[in-house]
Motif scaffolding. Structure first.
Motif, PDB file in Angstrom:
ATOM      1  N   ASP A   1       0.835  -1.212   0.000  1.00 33.21           N
ATOM      2  CA  ASP A   1       0.000   0.000   0.000  1.00 33.21           C
ATOM      3  C   ASP A   1       0.867   1.258   0.000  1.00 33.21           C
ATOM      4  O   ASP A   1       0.532   2.258  -0.651  1.00 33.21           O
ATOM      5  CB  ASP A   1      -0.911   0.011   1.235  1.00 33.21           C
ATOM      6  CG  ASP A   1      -2.004  -1.038   1.173  1.00 33.21           C
ATOM      7  OD1 ASP A   1      -2.311  -1.522   0.060  1.00 33.21           O
ATOM      8  OD2 ASP A   1      -2.540  -1.392   2.243  1.00 33.21           O
ATOM      9  N   LEU A   2       1.980   1.231   0.729  1.00 34.93           N
ATOM     10  CA  LEU A   2       2.827   2.402   0.883  1.00 34.93           C
ATOM     11  C   LEU A   2       3.736   2.650  -0.310  1.00 34.93           C
ATOM     12  O   LEU A   2       4.002   3.796  -0.687  1.00 34.93           O
ATOM     13  CB  LEU A   2       3.709   2.245   2.130  1.00 34.93           C
ATOM     14  CG  LEU A   2       3.040   2.295   3.495  1.00 34.93           C
ATOM     15  CD1 LEU A   2       3.974   1.711   4.545  1.00 34.93           C
ATOM     16  CD2 LEU A   2       2.670   3.733   3.845  1.00 34.93           C
ATOM     17  N   ALA A   3       4.236   1.581  -0.898  1.00 36.84           N
ATOM     18  CA  ALA A   3       5.308   1.689  -1.892  1.00 36.84           C
ATOM     19  C   ALA A   3       4.989   2.621  -3.063  1.00 36.84           C
ATOM     20  O   ALA A   3       5.864   3.400  -3.475  1.00 36.84           O
ATOM     21  CB  ALA A   3       5.689   0.301  -2.398  1.00 36.84           C
ATOM     22  N   PRO A   4       3.785   2.580  -3.641  1.00 38.11           N
ATOM     23  CA  PRO A   4       3.509   3.469  -4.778  1.00 38.11           C
ATOM     24  C   PRO A   4       3.560   4.955  -4.418  1.00 38.11           C
ATOM     25  O   PRO A   4       3.657   5.807  -5.313  1.00 38.11           O
ATOM     26  CB  PRO A   4       2.098   3.059  -5.214  1.00 38.11           C
ATOM     27  CG  PRO A   4       1.924   1.667  -4.704  1.00 38.11           C
ATOM     28  CD  PRO A   4       2.668   1.645  -3.407  1.00 38.11           C
ATOM     29  N   GLU A   5       3.499   5.268  -3.116  1.00 33.40           N
ATOM     30  CA  GLU A   5       3.531   6.665  -2.679  1.00 33.40           C
ATOM     31  C   GLU A   5       4.945   7.167  -2.410  1.00 33.40           C
ATOM     32  O   GLU A   5       5.136   8.336  -2.085  1.00 33.40           O
ATOM     33  CB  GLU A   5       2.684   6.829  -1.402  1.00 33.40           C
ATOM     34  CG  GLU A   5       1.230   6.410  -1.554  1.00 33.40           C
ATOM     35  CD  GLU A   5       0.524   7.182  -2.652  1.00 33.40           C
ATOM     36  OE1 GLU A   5       0.730   8.414  -2.740  1.00 33.40           O
ATOM     37  OE2 GLU A   5      -0.233   6.556  -3.428  1.00 33.40           O
TER      38      GLU A   5
ATOM     39  N   GLU B   1       7.056   1.769  -7.758  1.00 34.15           N
ATOM     40  CA  GLU B   1       6.813   2.242  -9.121  1.00 34.15           C
ATOM     41  C   GLU B   1       6.971   3.746  -9.284  1.00 34.15           C
ATOM     42  O   GLU B   1       7.173   4.235 -10.405  1.00 34.15           O
ATOM     43  CB  GLU B   1       5.403   1.826  -9.559  1.00 34.15           C
ATOM     44  CG  GLU B   1       4.303   2.346  -8.653  1.00 34.15           C
ATOM     45  CD  GLU B   1       2.931   1.746  -8.964  1.00 34.15           C
ATOM     46  OE1 GLU B   1       1.950   2.524  -9.011  1.00 34.15           O
ATOM     47  OE2 GLU B   1       2.860   0.517  -9.158  1.00 34.15           O
ATOM     48  N   SER B   2       6.901   4.511  -8.187  1.00 29.71           N
ATOM     49  CA  SER B   2       7.013   5.969  -8.279  1.00 29.71           C
ATOM     50  C   SER B   2       8.399   6.486  -7.936  1.00 29.71           C
ATOM     51  O   SER B   2       8.653   7.684  -8.028  1.00 29.71           O
ATOM     52  CB  SER B   2       5.984   6.634  -7.350  1.00 29.71           C
ATOM     53  OG  SER B   2       4.672   6.233  -7.675  1.00 29.71           O
ATOM     54  N   SER B   3       9.283   5.604  -7.530  1.00 28.12           N
ATOM     55  CA  SER B   3      10.649   6.020  -7.203  1.00 28.12           C
ATOM     56  C   SER B   3      11.422   6.317  -8.483  1.00 28.12           C
ATOM     57  O   SER B   3      11.383   5.523  -9.427  1.00 28.12           O
ATOM     58  CB  SER B   3      11.359   4.921  -6.413  1.00 28.12           C
ATOM     59  OG  SER B   3      12.711   5.246  -6.186  1.00 28.12           O
TER      60      SER B   3
END
Length: 299
Positions: A219-223, A254-256
């Motif tokens: 849940d956190l990673a895409p942010e 994916e947003s990094s």
């Protein structure tokens, strides 16, 4: 001129938010010239205090000082002299909410002249750092360097931790060494004994909360919108197969803008304390300095 001493600090959070009225302790190493460098804030794992990052001969604080990079190693809530917090179902999110406010104040008092903050997190501290980044803090986060953290724990650990009694679990130094270290050839003769002074009992809720980590991370990673460095010891028994999990971990970010992820062949869970510890710290510092340089020079 670089500071040659590590200073203990105590900081009471005064700003509005989840951490107001709390006291945090930790270690601080300053630099005489902060131009173009990051401020590193380091978060320890379970069963340690901020002293994890300042074991003589294996000290990230010492090596950062040699590179002219200031570091603040924080005692997370419930460790050292830092105020405990209710951990609820997610100790990582509970830690993140309070430490986020602390770092905001540390940035105001100690960030002058630096390019921004790079979070370094080990084990549960890595999970907290990832949760902070996923919440997109208001202070200038430049990047994350995490170790000892993947998606799923090894077989049997969840059941063992669920049966642990009490608020704190005091593991013997021998049992802890089996979890933290790789084979004897991966460490010098002074380890694991040299690290024993940094050991403290671990908050049981931080262990039992691990069952929900994979969903929380996905849940956190895409942010997470900053660069991420991941290192994981090949002989780490606490997590499952790194060859399978590292690609999964990276795919979620994916947003990094860029990710530097690798297994460390000759290390266990506490990479810092192995023969490769100096090389590991050099990689972390290079990552932090690169994040700062890219911020200063533009995209």
């Amino acid at each position: 001129m670089l500071s040659t001493a590590t200073h203990r600090f105590a900081h009471g959070v005064t700003s509005a938010g989840a951490a107001r009225g709390m006291v945090f302790t930790g270690l601080r190493r300053t630099s005489g010239d902060t131009h173009d460098v990051p401020l590193i804030v380091a978060l320890h794992g379970g069963g340690y205090t901020s002293a994890y990052f300042d074991v003589p001969g294996y000290s990230l604080l010492d090596r950062a000082a040699g590179a002219g990079v200031p570091v603040i190693a924080v005692d997370r809530p419930g460790y050292g002299g830092s105020t405990p917090v209710p951990l609820g179902d997610s100790p990582y999110l509970a830690n993140a909410a309070t430490v986020d406010h602390l770092i905001g104040e540390l940035w105001q008092t100690h960030g002058a002249g630096t390019a921004g903050i790079v979070l370094v997190g080990h084990s549960i501290g890595a999970q907290v750092a990832l949760a902070i980044a996923g919440g997109r803090p208001r202070w200038p986060l430049l990047g994350l360097s995490v170790s000892g953290c993947l998606l799923r724990h090894g077989d049997g650990f969840a059941e063992t931790w669920a049966a642990a009694p009490g608020t704190y679990l005091d593991v013997s130094v021998e049992e802890k060494a089996e979890l933290m270290f790789g084979p004897e050839w991966t460490r010098r003769d002074d380890m694991p004994r040299a690290s024993f002074f940094a050991n403290v009992p671990v908050l049981t809720a931080e262990l039992t909360g691990g069952a929900g980590w994979e969903k929380s991370f996905r849940d956190l990673a895409p942010e997470i919108t900053v660069p991420v460095q991941l290192r994981h010891g090949r002989f780490d028994p606490l997590w499952g197969d790194a060859d399978d999990q590292i690609p999964e971990f990276v795919a979620e970010l994916e947003s990094s803008p860029w990710i530097d992820a690798a297994a460390v062949p000759a290390a266990g869970h506490a990479i810092d304390y192995h023969r490769v510890g100096a090389a590991f710290h050099a990689q972390q510092l290079a990552f932090a300095l690169t994040c700062a340089a890219q911020t200063i020079s533009g995209p």
